[in-house]
Scaffold this motif. Structure first.
Motif, short mmCIF file in Angstrom:
data_model
loop_
_atom_site.label_atom_id
_atom_site.label_comp_id
_atom_site.label_asym_id
_atom_site.label_seq_id
_atom_site.Cartn_x
_atom_site.Cartn_y
_atom_site.Cartn_z
N GLU A 3 -0.61 -1.87 21.66
CA GLU A 3 0.32 -2.92 22.08
C GLU A 3 -0.31 -3.83 23.12
OE1 GLU A 3 4.30 -2.55 24.54
OE2 GLU A 3 4.61 -1.83 22.49
N ILE A 4 -1.05 -3.23 24.07
CA ILE A 4 -1.69 -4.02 25.12
C ILE A 4 -2.73 -4.97 24.55
CG2 ILE A 4 -3.22 -3.88 27.14
CD1 ILE A 4 -1.76 -1.30 27.89
N LEU A 5 -3.53 -4.50 23.60
CA LEU A 5 -4.55 -5.34 22.98
C LEU A 5 -3.93 -6.50 22.21
CD1 LEU A 5 -7.06 -2.65 21.64
CD2 LEU A 5 -7.41 -4.19 23.56
N ASP A 6 -2.71 -6.31 21.69
CA ASP A 6 -2.04 -7.37 20.94
C ASP A 6 -1.38 -8.41 21.84
OD1 ASP A 6 -2.71 -6.43 18.45
OD2 ASP A 6 -0.90 -5.22 18.22
N LYS A 7 -0.99 -8.00 23.06
CA LYS A 7 -0.14 -8.87 23.88
C LYS A 7 -0.81 -9.48 25.10
CE LYS A 7 4.26 -6.75 22.56
NZ LYS A 7 5.50 -6.07 23.04
N SER A 8 -1.77 -8.80 25.71
CA SER A 8 -2.30 -9.29 26.99
C SER A 8 -3.81 -9.10 27.07
CB SER A 8 -1.62 -8.56 28.15
OG SER A 8 -2.22 -8.90 29.38
N SER A 9 -4.53 -10.21 27.12
CA SER A 9 -5.99 -10.15 27.22
C SER A 9 -6.44 -9.59 28.56
CB SER A 9 -6.59 -11.55 27.02
OG SER A 9 -6.30 -12.03 25.73
N LEU A 10 -5.75 -10.00 29.64
CA LEU A 10 -6.12 -9.55 30.98
C LEU A 10 -5.92 -8.05 31.12
CD1 LEU A 10 -7.04 -10.16 33.86
CD2 LEU A 10 -4.64 -10.66 34.45
N LYS A 11 -4.75 -7.55 30.69
CA LYS A 11 -4.49 -6.11 30.75
C LYS A 11 -5.47 -5.33 29.87
CE LYS A 11 0.43 -6.02 31.94
NZ LYS A 11 1.80 -5.62 31.48
N SER A 12 -5.80 -5.92 28.75
CA SER A 12 -6.76 -5.28 27.84
C SER A 12 -8.11 -5.11 28.51
CB SER A 12 -6.91 -6.11 26.56
OG SER A 12 -5.69 -6.22 25.88
N ILE A 13 -8.58 -6.18 29.16
CA ILE A 13 -9.88 -6.14 29.85
C ILE A 13 -9.85 -5.10 30.97
CG2 ILE A 13 -11.45 -7.45 31.34
CD1 ILE A 13 -10.68 -9.94 29.65
N LEU A 14 -8.75 -5.07 31.73
CA LEU A 14 -8.63 -4.12 32.84
C LEU A 14 -8.61 -2.68 32.34
CD1 LEU A 14 -6.00 -5.94 35.12
CD2 LEU A 14 -8.44 -5.62 35.59
N CYS A 15 -7.82 -2.42 31.29
CA CYS A 15 -7.71 -1.05 30.73
C CYS A 15 -9.04 -0.59 30.15
CB CYS A 15 -6.63 -1.01 29.65
SG CYS A 15 -4.95 -1.07 30.28
N VAL A 16 -9.68 -1.45 29.37
CA VAL A 16 -10.95 -1.08 28.74
C VAL A 16 -12.04 -0.89 29.80
CG1 VAL A 16 -12.77 -1.87 27.19
CG2 VAL A 16 -10.38 -2.12 26.52
N SER A 17 -12.03 -1.73 30.84
CA SER A 17 -13.02 -1.60 31.91
C SER A 17 -12.82 -0.30 32.68
CB SER A 17 -12.93 -2.79 32.87
OG SER A 17 -13.21 -4.00 32.21
N LEU A 18 -11.55 0.03 32.97
CA LEU A 18 -11.25 1.28 33.67
C LEU A 18 -11.69 2.48 32.84
CD1 LEU A 18 -9.95 2.73 36.08
CD2 LEU A 18 -7.74 2.57 34.90
N LEU A 19 -11.44 2.41 31.55
CA LEU A 19 -11.88 3.48 30.66
C LEU A 19 -13.40 3.57 30.64
CD1 LEU A 19 -11.27 5.68 28.59
CD2 LEU A 19 -11.31 3.91 26.82
N GLY A 20 -14.07 2.41 30.65
CA GLY A 20 -15.53 2.40 30.70
C GLY A 20 -16.07 3.10 31.93
N ILE A 21 -15.38 2.92 33.06
CA ILE A 21 -15.77 3.60 34.30
C ILE A 21 -15.66 5.11 34.13
CG2 ILE A 21 -15.12 4.00 36.73
CD1 ILE A 21 -14.27 1.04 36.82
N CYS A 22 -14.54 5.56 33.53
CA CYS A 22 -14.35 7.00 33.30
C CYS A 22 -15.41 7.56 32.35
CB CYS A 22 -12.95 7.26 32.73
SG CYS A 22 -11.63 7.09 33.93
N LEU A 23 -15.71 6.81 31.30
CA LEU A 23 -16.74 7.25 30.36
C LEU A 23 -18.10 7.36 31.06
CD1 LEU A 23 -15.81 5.06 27.23
CD2 LEU A 23 -15.41 7.51 27.51
N GLY A 24 -18.40 6.38 31.92
CA GLY A 24 -19.65 6.40 32.66
C GLY A 24 -19.74 7.58 33.60
N LEU A 25 -18.62 7.89 34.28
CA LEU A 25 -18.59 9.06 35.16
C LEU A 25 -18.77 10.35 34.37
CD1 LEU A 25 -15.65 8.02 37.53
CD2 LEU A 25 -18.07 8.13 38.14
N SER A 26 -18.19 10.40 33.18
CA SER A 26 -18.30 11.59 32.33
C SER A 26 -19.74 11.84 31.92
CB SER A 26 -17.42 11.45 31.09
OG SER A 26 -16.07 11.29 31.43
#
Length: 436
Positions: free
Chosen positions: A198-221
Motif C-alpha cells: 500500500e505504501i509503495l502505491d500511495k506515497s513515494s516519500l514514505k516508500s523511500i524512508l521505509c526501504v532505506s530503513l530496511l536497507g539499514i537493517c539488512l546492512g546491520l544483519s
C-alpha cells in the motif's frame, strides 16, 4: 451485560511480550556466570582491540586486515563493536594479556583468557539481545497464526526441547551468534510491520524512508554475520511479489511493477552495502577495483567453508545428506549427547515430531491458498514472506553449513519454530472442524 475493554487485544499482546521478555532475560542472565567458552576469549580480545581502534578513529591500522584466523578481514565487525561497547561501559576495554603475535592455541595454553570481570562485561549485552530475539519472533509469528499458536511457538523457540535451549545458552556468551539472529529477526519484523504494498502505491516519500530503513537493517544483519546474506534474497523476492503481483480487480502480473522493483531494490541494496562497508574499516579503500577485490575476498564463502573443514575434519559435513542427518540426530538433544543418534523410543519420538512439521508445512500452503481466495492481501503478503523465509533460510544454510557445531545450527531455530506454530494452528483448526 457485556463490558468491552478498550485496547484489550493490544494490552493482551503487550502483557504476553513483557512476560516473555523478562522470563527469557532472567534465564539468560542466570547463565552469564557459567565458565568461559574457549571461543569467547578470542571474541573478547578482538572486540577490545577493534573497539579501541574505532574510538581512536584509527582506520588505517593494519589490524583491520588480518587473516580469518585472528578474526580479521573475513569476519564482519558489528558484533565485535557490541561486545567492545559493553566492555567499555564496564571499564574492561584495556584489560588484556593476549599476545597477537602468537596463535590462539599458544595463548590458550598459557591461560591468556579473560578474568571473571572482563568476561561478565563482555557477555552483559547478550541476554538483552537474546530477549529481543524472542519478542521479535513473537511479533513475526503473530502475523501468520492466532494467539495460542503464537505463544506456544514462541515458547518452543525460547526453550526448544529438541535442540536444547540453544538461544538461552548463546545469549550468555560473548560471541556473534545472538546479535546476528537479532538483526535478522529485526529485518523480517520490520517488513511485516507495515503494509509495504500500500505504501509503495500511495506515497513515494514514505516508500523511500521505509526501504532505506530496511536497507539499514539488512546492512546491520550482514555486517554482523555473513550467514545473514540470504536476507537479501528474501527481501528482493518479497519486493518482487508486492510490486509485480496485483489482485485489483483480480490476480494478474503487473509488468509496470518493474518500475518500482528496480529502483527500490537498488536503493535497499545500496543502503545495505553502504552500512556493510562503513561498519568494516578493512573495506575503506579509495580504489574501486581494490574495494571490489576486498569484498570478493570477504564474501568468498567457499574458501571459508573449505578452511573450516580442513581445520576440523572430524566435524566436517561433506554433503546435504550429512547435514540433514545431523539435524535429524540432534532433534532430541535434551535426552542424548550432542552428536549421538537417537535410538529406541527416542527415534520414534523424533519421527513423530518431524511428521508434525510436515503437517505444519502443508498448513502454511493451505493458509496461503485460503488468503489468496479471500483476497486478504496484507495477510497473504505476510504469509508469503514467512513462507519464503522458512524455505530460503533452510536451503541456504543446508547448502553452506560446514561443521556439526551447535552454534552453526542456530539459523534453523526460527524457521522450525515458525513451522511448529503452523502445526499447532492446524491441530486447533482440525479440532474446531470436528466440533462443528
Amino acid at each position: 451485560m457485556h463490558f468491552k475493554i478498550p485496547y484489550l487485544k493490544t494490552i493482551t499482546w503487550l502483557l504476553i511480550a513483557t512476560t516473555f521478555y523478562f522470563f527469557f532475560l532472567s534465564m539468560a542472565l542466570n547463565k552469564i556466570f557459567q565458565n568461559i567458552h574457549k571461543d569467547e576469549a578470542q571474541w573478547i580480545w578482538v572486540s577490545q582491540r577493534n573497539f579501541t581502534l574505532l574510538l581512536k578513529s584509527d582506520f588505517a591500522n593494519k589490524s583491520w586486515s588480518e587473516s580469518y584466523s585472528t578474526f580479521g578481514c573475513n569476519n564482519p565487525k558489528i558484533a565485535q563493536y557490541l561486545i567492545g561497547a559493553s566492555l567499555y561501559v564496564g571499564g574492561e576495554l584495556n584489560a588484556t594479556n593476549w599476545d597477537w603475535s602468537k596463535p590462539y592455541i599458544w595463548n590458550n595454553e598459557r591461560g591468556n583468557i579473560p578474568n571473571f570481570r572482563t568476561l561478565f562485561y563482555g557477555r552483559l549485552l547478550m541476554p538483552f539481545l537474546g530477549a529481543g530475539c524472542i519478542i521479535l519472533f513473537l511479533f513475526i509469528i503473530a502475523r501468520g497464526v492466532s494467539l495460542i499458536p503464537s505463544v506456544l511457538a514462541t515458547l518452543f523457540f525460547c526453550l526448544n526441547p529438541f535442540f536444547y535451549p540453544m538461544i538461552i545458552l548463546f545469549s550468555a556468551r560473548a560471541m556473534q551468534d545472538i546479535p546476528a539472529l537479532f538483526f535478522f529477526l529485526l529485518s523480517i519484523a520490520l517488513i511485516v510491520s507495515v503494509n509495504l504494498r500500500e505504501i509503495l502505491d500511495k506515497s513515494s516519500l514514505k516508500s523511500i524512508l521505509c526501504v532505506s530503513l530496511l536497507g539499514i537493517c539488512l546492512g546491520l544483519s550482514i555486517g554482523t554475520k555473513l550467514n545473514n546474506l540470504p536476507l537479501l534474497i528474501i527481501w528482493l523476492a518479497y519486493l518482487g511479489w508486492i510490486t509485480m503481483v496485483d489482485f485489483n480487480p483480480q490476480f494478474r502480473i503487473k509488468k509496470r511493477g518493474i518500475l518500482k522493483l528496480i529502483p527500490f531494490g537498488l536503493l535497499s541494496l545500496a543502503v545495505s552495502f553502504a552500512i556493510f562497508i562503513l561498519s568494516n574499516p578493512y573495506l575503506y579503500e579509495k580504489s574501486i577495483s581494490i574495494l571490489f577485490q576486498k569484498i570478493e575476498t570477504l564474501l568468498d564463502l567457499q574458501k571459508i567453508v573449505a578452511n573450516y573443514k580442513f581445520i576440523y575434519p572430524t566435524s566436517a559435513l561433506w554433503s546435504i545428506k550429512d547435514k540433514i542427518l545431523t539435524l535429524h540426530s540432534i532433534n532430541v538433544l535434551t535426552f542424548v549427547k550432542f552428536g549421538d543418534t537417537p535410538t529406541g523410543y527416542l527415534k520414534w519420538f523424533v519421527y513423530i515430531f518431524e511428521l508434525l512439521l510436515v503437517v505444519g508445512v502443508f498448513f502454511i500452503i493451505y493458509r496461503l491458498y485460503e488468503n489468496f481466495k479471500a483476497k486478504q492481501i496484507f495477510k497473504l503478503d505476510c504469509l508469503m514472506l514467512i513462507a519464503s523465509t522458512v524455505i530460503i533460510v533452510i536451503i541456504a544454510n543446508l547448502s553452506w553449513i560446514p561443521l556439526s557445531w551447535d552454534r552453526l545450527l542456530i539459523p534453523f531455530l526460527a524457521p522450525i519454530a515458525i513451522v511448529v506454530g503452523f502445526t499447532i494452528e492446524s491441530i486447533i483448526w482440525m479440532f474446531s472442524k470436528l466440533l462443528d
